[in-house]
Design a protein around this motif. Structure first.
Motif, mmCIF file in Angstrom:
data_model
loop_
_atom_site.group_PDB
_atom_site.id
_atom_site.type_symbol
_atom_site.label_atom_id
_atom_site.label_comp_id
_atom_site.label_asym_id
_atom_site.label_seq_id
_atom_site.Cartn_x
_atom_site.Cartn_y
_atom_site.Cartn_z
ATOM 1 N N LEU A 170 0.721 -1.036 0.004
ATOM 2 C CA LEU A 170 0.002 -0.007 -0.075
ATOM 3 C C LEU A 170 0.866 1.270 -0.048
ATOM 4 O O LEU A 170 0.650 2.246 -0.874
ATOM 5 N N VAL A 171 1.936 1.211 0.762
ATOM 6 C CA VAL A 171 2.846 2.300 1.071
ATOM 7 C C VAL A 171 3.648 2.881 -0.207
ATOM 8 O O VAL A 171 3.492 3.607 -0.881
ATOM 9 N N CYS A 172 4.302 1.571 -1.054
ATOM 10 C CA CYS A 172 4.770 1.605 -2.138
ATOM 11 C C CYS A 172 3.729 2.171 -3.276
ATOM 12 O O CYS A 172 4.246 3.133 -4.158
ATOM 13 N N TRP A 173 2.723 1.645 -3.322
ATOM 14 C CA TRP A 173 1.756 2.145 -4.295
ATOM 15 C C TRP A 173 1.525 3.416 -4.199
ATOM 16 O O TRP A 173 1.556 4.353 -5.236
ATOM 17 N N PHE A 179 4.943 10.293 -6.667
ATOM 18 C CA PHE A 179 6.289 10.796 -6.976
ATOM 19 C C PHE A 179 6.343 10.550 -8.673
ATOM 20 O O PHE A 179 7.550 10.570 -9.341
ATOM 21 N N GLY A 180 5.288 9.947 -9.339
ATOM 22 C CA GLY A 180 5.262 9.957 -10.910
ATOM 23 C C GLY A 180 5.696 8.662 -11.376
ATOM 24 O O GLY A 180 5.766 8.599 -12.585
ATOM 25 N N GLY A 181 5.955 7.588 -10.528
ATOM 26 C CA GLY A 181 6.083 6.421 -11.080
ATOM 27 C C GLY A 181 4.842 5.577 -11.491
ATOM 28 O O GLY A 181 3.652 6.139 -11.357
ATOM 29 N N SER A 182 4.895 4.513 -11.905
ATOM 30 C CA SER A 182 4.037 3.633 -12.241
ATOM 31 C C SER A 182 3.387 2.882 -11.151
ATOM 32 O O SER A 182 4.128 2.097 -10.501
ATOM 33 N N GLY A 186 4.918 0.052 -8.259
ATOM 34 C CA GLY A 186 4.870 0.218 -6.945
ATOM 35 C C GLY A 186 4.388 -0.935 -5.818
ATOM 36 O O GLY A 186 4.847 -1.362 -5.067
ATOM 37 N N ILE A 187 3.014 -1.583 -6.492
ATOM 38 C CA ILE A 187 2.482 -2.507 -5.775
ATOM 39 C C ILE A 187 3.239 -3.776 -5.735
ATOM 40 O O ILE A 187 3.425 -4.429 -4.588
ATOM 41 N N VAL A 188 3.957 -4.164 -6.907
ATOM 42 C CA VAL A 188 4.416 -5.428 -7.007
ATOM 43 C C VAL A 188 5.995 -5.331 -6.081
ATOM 44 O O VAL A 188 6.084 -6.206 -5.396
ATOM 45 N N LEU A 189 6.588 -4.061 -6.206
ATOM 46 C CA LEU A 189 7.727 -4.093 -5.536
ATOM 47 C C LEU A 189 7.251 -3.970 -3.918
ATOM 48 O O LEU A 189 8.130 -4.754 -3.225
ATOM 49 N N GLY A 190 6.218 -3.503 -3.442
ATOM 50 C CA GLY A 190 5.763 -3.395 -2.097
ATOM 51 C C GLY A 190 5.480 -4.637 -1.898
ATOM 52 O O GLY A 190 5.748 -5.326 -0.652
ATOM 53 N N LEU A 191 4.865 -5.891 -2.597
ATOM 54 C CA LEU A 191 4.708 -7.328 -2.274
ATOM 55 C C LEU A 191 5.815 -8.136 -2.288
ATOM 56 O O LEU A 191 5.868 -8.792 -1.438
ATOM 57 N N ILE A 236 12.699 6.715 -3.908
ATOM 58 C CA ILE A 236 13.976 6.619 -4.745
ATOM 59 C C ILE A 236 13.690 5.697 -6.037
ATOM 60 O O ILE A 236 13.830 6.139 -7.195
ATOM 61 N N THR A 237 12.874 4.733 -5.935
ATOM 62 C CA THR A 237 12.435 3.992 -7.205
ATOM 63 C C THR A 237 11.731 4.519 -8.066
ATOM 64 O O THR A 237 11.617 4.363 -9.290
ATOM 65 N N ALA A 238 10.604 5.109 -7.744
ATOM 66 C CA ALA A 238 9.663 6.028 -8.535
ATOM 67 C C ALA A 238 10.613 7.060 -9.364
ATOM 68 O O ALA A 238 10.454 7.203 -10.654
#
Length: 464
Positions: A170-173, A179-182, A186-191, A236-238
Motif C-alpha cells: 500500500l505504501v509503495c503504491w 512521485f510520478g512512477g507507475s 509500486g504495488i509489485v515492489l511492495g509485495l 527513490i525507485t519512482a
C-alpha cells in the motif's frame, strides 16, 4: 447547491483554473496550490453553502468541506481544471510550495492520506472482532469463546490482518503514485518486501524463524508491518523509473524499464535501505512510546496539551506514520486515545463560546462546529472559532491535557486510527469503552468550564 455548482464557484473564487497549480485533498479539506494568493476571494469562499471555513497552510489554500463531500468536490474540481500540470508545479514550487520542511510534511500527507480509509476500516473490524469475542457479550447468547467456529475466526483474521500484512504494498503504491512512477510497479515492489519466500518479520522477531543471511553479514527478512523502508524505497525507485523512461528508447521501454526498475528497487530495499531504515523506524517508535508511557501520566499530559498545535502548523500528518507503525507492530494505537481527548476538548470549548456568544453569526458557526468536533472533525472549531478568540483554544489545550493524562494513566489503546470522538468508540469495543467515555467526558467538561469562566466574553467577541 449541487456538488458541481459548488466546485465551479470554488474554482472561480480562487482565481479561476488558470490560477490553480495543483489540487489535492485529505480526509476533510480541499488543498489548492495557486499561482497568485491575492486572487483568492476568501470571504466569498467561506460564505459558500457547505464550506465550513478556510485557511492558508504550507503554501496551500485549504477549504474545509468535511468527510465524503471533499471527495466529491475534488472530483468535480479536477474535471474543471483538468488536473495539475506537473511541469508547472515543478516550475513554481519555490514560490507556492513553502519551505523544504513544509514540503516534506506535505509529502507525508500526500502519501499516507490515500491509504488511511483502508486502515480505518481494518481498525473497525478489529474493534468488532474484539466485541464479538468477549466473554460478557457471548454470555448473553449462552456461548463461550470456545463455541466460536474456527472458520469464523479465520474469516475475521482475513478482515483484520490483510491490510497490515501487505502494508508495504500500500505504501509503495501510494508513493509511486505521488512521485510520478507507475503505481502497478509500486504495488509489485511492495509485495516483494513481504514475499512468502522471505521469513516473516513477525516470525523472526518471535524467534520462530531465522533471517536469511547474504554475503555473510546482511540479515534479510520480510518487512511485514514496516512503513519507512517501503516509503523510502518507493520515493527513490519512482524517481529512478522516471529517469529511465527518459533514457530508454521507446521501442524497449515496455520491457526494459519495469525489469530494471523492479530489480534495482528490490536489491536496494532488501540489502541497503531496508536493514538501515528498519532500525531507524524501531528507534523512532521506541522514543515516542517511551514518551507516551512516561510515569504518572506525564506523557499523556504533554501530548494531550500540545498535540493540538500540530494541526495548526500543518504537520499532524507525520503522526500517520507513527500510528500505522504502532498498529502494524503490535496491533495497538497509543496516540489515538490521547489525541481524541484534544479533539473532544475543542468541542467543549466551542460549545461554551456558542452558548455565551451574543452574535448570531458566531452562534451559527460555533454550534455546528461543536458537533463536527465530537464527530472527529475539528477544523471548523479550531479555525472558525477557538483559535480566532485565542483563549478558548488555550482552554481546550488544558482540557485535552487533563484527558490525555487520564488516558495515559489508564493505558488506553485503540484498535485503529483516524476516527475520534463519538465514532472513535468503535475502536474501543472491549473492556476499555467505559474508560474511553470517561476520559473524554472529563476533557470536554474541563474545556467547557474553563472557557465559560475565563476563556470567552462579549468584549472579546466585539474585538474579534
Amino acid at each position: 447547491m449541487s456538488d458541481k455548482e459548488l466546485a465551479k464557484k470554488i474554482v472561480e473564487l480562487v482565481g479561476g483554473k488558470e490560477n490553480i497549480v495543483s489540487v489535492r485533498h485529505c480526509a476533510t479539506r480541499l488543498r489548492i496550490v495557486v499561482s497568485d494568493k491575492e486572487k483568492i476571494q476568501v470571504k466569498e469562499v467561506e460564505a459558500l453553502d457547505k464550506v465550513k471555513g478556510s485557511f492558508f497552510n504550507s503554501g496551500q489554500y485549504q477549504i474545509i468541506l468535511g468527510t465524503g463531500l471533499v471527495n466529491r468536490i475534488y472530483d468535480e474540481v479536477i474535471k474543471i481544471t483538468g488536473g495539475p500540470d506537473e511541469g508547472q508545479v515543478e516550475e513554481k514550487k519555490e514560490v507556492v510550495y513553502g519551505n523544504k520542511f513544509q514540503r516534506a510534511i506535505r509529502m507525508f500527507s500526500d502519501v499516507f492520506v490515500p491509504i488511511i480509509p483502508v486502515l480505518v476500516a481494518t481498525g473497525l473490524f478489529m474493534g468488532l472482532r474484539g466485541l464479538l469475542t468477549q466473554q460478557a457479550v457471548l454470555g448473553v447468547f449462552g456461548m463461550t469463546p470456545e463455541d466460536i467456529p474456527a472458520s469464523l475466526l479465520t474469516f475475521t483474521q482475513i478482515l483484520t490482518d490483510t491490510a497490515f500484512s501487505f502494508l508495504p504494498a500500500l505504501v509503495c503504491w501510494s508513493t509511486f503514485r505521488n512521485f510520478g512512477g507507475s503505481p502497478v510497479i509500486g504495488i509489485v515492489l511492495g509485495l516483494m518486501l513481504v514475499s512468502p519466500s522471505l521469513p516473516s518479520s513477525y516470525d523472526v522477531g518471535s524467534g520462530v524463524a531465522d533471517p536469511l543471511v547474504f554475503f555473510g553479514f546482511i540479515k534479510v527478512a520480510g518487512y511485514q508491518g514496516s512503513v519507512l523502508p517501503a516509503f523510502a524505497t518507493g520515493i527513490i525507485t519512482a524517481k529512478f523509473e522516471k529517469w529511465l523512461r527518459k533514457h530508454v528508447p521507446d521501442a524497449l521501454d515496455l520491457i526494459v524499464t519495469p525489469f530494471i526498475t523492479l530489480f534495482v528497487g528490490i536489491v536496494m530495499a532488501l540489502f541497503v535501505l531496508g536493514p538501515i531504515l528498519h532500525y531507524v523506524e524501531n528507534g523512532v517508535l521506541f522514543v515516542v512510546e517511551n514518551l507516551l508511557f512516561l510515569p504518572m501520566g506525564i506523557g499523556g499530559l504533554i501530548y494531550g496539551s500540545f498535540g493540538q498545535l500540530l494541526g495548526i502548523f500543518g504537520i499532524h500528518h507525520i503522526l500517520n506514520f507513527l500510528e500505522i507503525s504502532m498498529l502494524a507492530n503490535d496491533g495497538w494505537n497509543y496516540l489515538n486515545p490521547i489525541g481524541t481527548c484534544g479533539n473532544v476538548a475543542q468541542a467543549g470549548a466551542v460549545l461554551a463560546v456558542a452558548i455565551k456568544a451574543a452574535s448570531n453569526k458566531t452562534k451559527q458557526v460555533a454550534y455546528p462546529s461543536c458537533l463536527s468536533a465530537l464527530l472527529g472533525i475539528t477544523e471548523p472549531a479550531v479555525f472558525g472559532v477557538n483559535l480566532r478568540f485565542v483563549k478558548p483554544f488555550i482552554m481546550s489545550m488544558i482540557g485535552g491535557g487533563i484527558g490525555g493524562f487520564l488516558a495515559s494513566l489508564f493505558h488506553l489503546k485503540a484498535t485503529g486510527m483516524s476516527i475520534t470522538g463519538i465514532p472513535g468508540t468503535l475502536l474501543y469495543l472491549n473492556e476499555q469503552l467505559p474508560i474511553y467515555i470517561f476520559v473524554n467526558v472529563v476533557a470536554f467538561a474541563v474545556a467547557f468550564i474553563l472557557t465559560w469562566l475565563f476563556g470567552f466574553n462579549k468584549k472579546m467577541e466585539n474585538a474579534a
